[in-house]
Design an enzyme around this catalytic site. Structure first.
Site, short mmCIF file in Angstrom:
data_model
loop_
_atom_site.label_atom_id
_atom_site.label_comp_id
_atom_site.label_asym_id
_atom_site.label_seq_id
_atom_site.Cartn_x
_atom_site.Cartn_y
_atom_site.Cartn_z
N SER A 94 22.70 -9.05 31.70
CA SER A 94 22.89 -9.37 33.12
C SER A 94 23.37 -8.12 33.84
CB SER A 94 23.93 -10.49 33.28
OG SER A 94 24.31 -10.63 34.64
N LYS B 122 28.46 -9.74 28.39
CA LYS B 122 27.22 -9.03 28.68
C LYS B 122 27.38 -7.52 28.50
CE LYS B 122 24.75 -12.64 29.55
NZ LYS B 122 23.72 -13.07 28.57
N TYR C 197 32.34 -13.57 31.17
CA TYR C 197 30.89 -13.39 31.19
C TYR C 197 30.55 -11.91 31.29
CZ TYR C 197 26.03 -13.97 32.76
OH TYR C 197 24.66 -13.91 32.88
N ASN D 129 17.97 -15.02 24.57
CA ASN D 129 18.15 -15.44 25.96
C ASN D 129 19.27 -16.46 26.16
OD1 ASN D 129 17.13 -16.05 28.84
ND2 ASN D 129 16.97 -18.02 27.81
#
Length: 260
Positions: free
Chosen positions: A151, A170, A166, A97
């Site tokens: 995500s 992901k 980001y 996580n």
């Protein structure tokens, strides 16, 4: 393999590692796993927050511990994983996580590309390192469950904010999930990912009421998600009920990404 719903979602006697488990989504996942009977090892950098979360976990029952860990540091992760295995005996569930984010245009980055390396080293390299370390243990132990927290940004380009690094991290985590699911299926290791959208957290709490309202209007169900809802999905992927599920990337964003 389950043949009835009896105990299909119970995790009694299972031991879980949750990285970034002291707050936000990680805390919601840790509490959900504990409520279904799992013992939880939290790995995080902030031990003060971890101690507060441990109080809540102990109130539920079971054995729970926290380990100060920098997920971007492989040797630090190795030491924490080895200690957790020593303390718990075996690890049945890994939830990756831990994550960081960087917002801004690529051409505005400094020449050291510090934002790029910071995000990739935690969100992708860190998750890979944890998969490697715990995966070796799970193979020897006869199986396990890996749940990567991705995500919805892994499948879309965010707007109006620019979040290329980001998104890339992901997207890479999604592909890693599928590759490991295929590679590790013979070892009875199931690997899946959860792809949340906007979820109540310290970050969303920084938004003004007007900003929150504007985002709510873009989410078909009309609200942010709650960490416990992410935790419920993690329980499913960790439990016997999902024995046939591997290589899945499950989006849970209230329908936000449907119209992007």
């Amino acid at each position: 393999m389950i043949t009835s719903m009896k105990n299909a979602f119970l995790l009694e006697g299972k031991n879980a590692i949750v990285t970034g488990g002291a707050r936000g989504l990680g805390k919601g996942i840790a509490l959900a796993l504990a409520e279904q009977g799992a013992n939880v090892a939290i790995m995080c950098r902030g031990m003060q927050a971890a101690e507060e979360t441990l109080k809540e976990l102990h109130a539920i029952g079971g054995t729970h511990r926290a380990y100060q860990t920098d997920i971007s540091n492989f040797q630090n992760c190795k030491a924490s994983v080895e200690q957790a295995i020593k303390d718990f005996g075996r690890i049945d569930i890994l939830v990756n996580n831990s994550g960081v984010c960087a917002v801004g245009e690529v051409l505005d980055m400094d020449e050291e590309l510090s934002d790029w390396y910071k995000v990739i080293n935690v969100d992708l390299n860190g998750a890979f390192g944890m998969c490697y370390l715990v995966g070796k243990h799970m193979k020897e132990a006869g199986g396990g469950r890996v749940i990567n927290i991705s995500s919805n940004s892994g499948e879309m380009v965010n707007k109006p904010q620019k979040m290329a690094v980001y998104n890339v991290a992901k997207a890479g985590l999604n592909r890693l999930t599928k590759c490991l699911a295929y590679e590790w299926a013979p070892y009875n290791i199931r690997v899946n990912a959860i792809a949340p959208g906007y979820t109540e957290s310290d970050l969303t709490n920084l938004m003004t009421p007007e900003e929150q309202k504007a985002v709510h209007e873009k989410i078909p169900v009309g609200r942010f998600g709650h960490p416990a809802e992410i935790g419920a999905l993690a329980v499913y992927l960790a439990a016997p009920a999902s024995e046939q599920v591997t290589g899945a990337v499950i989006t849970i964003d209230g329908g936000y990404s449907l119209a992007i």
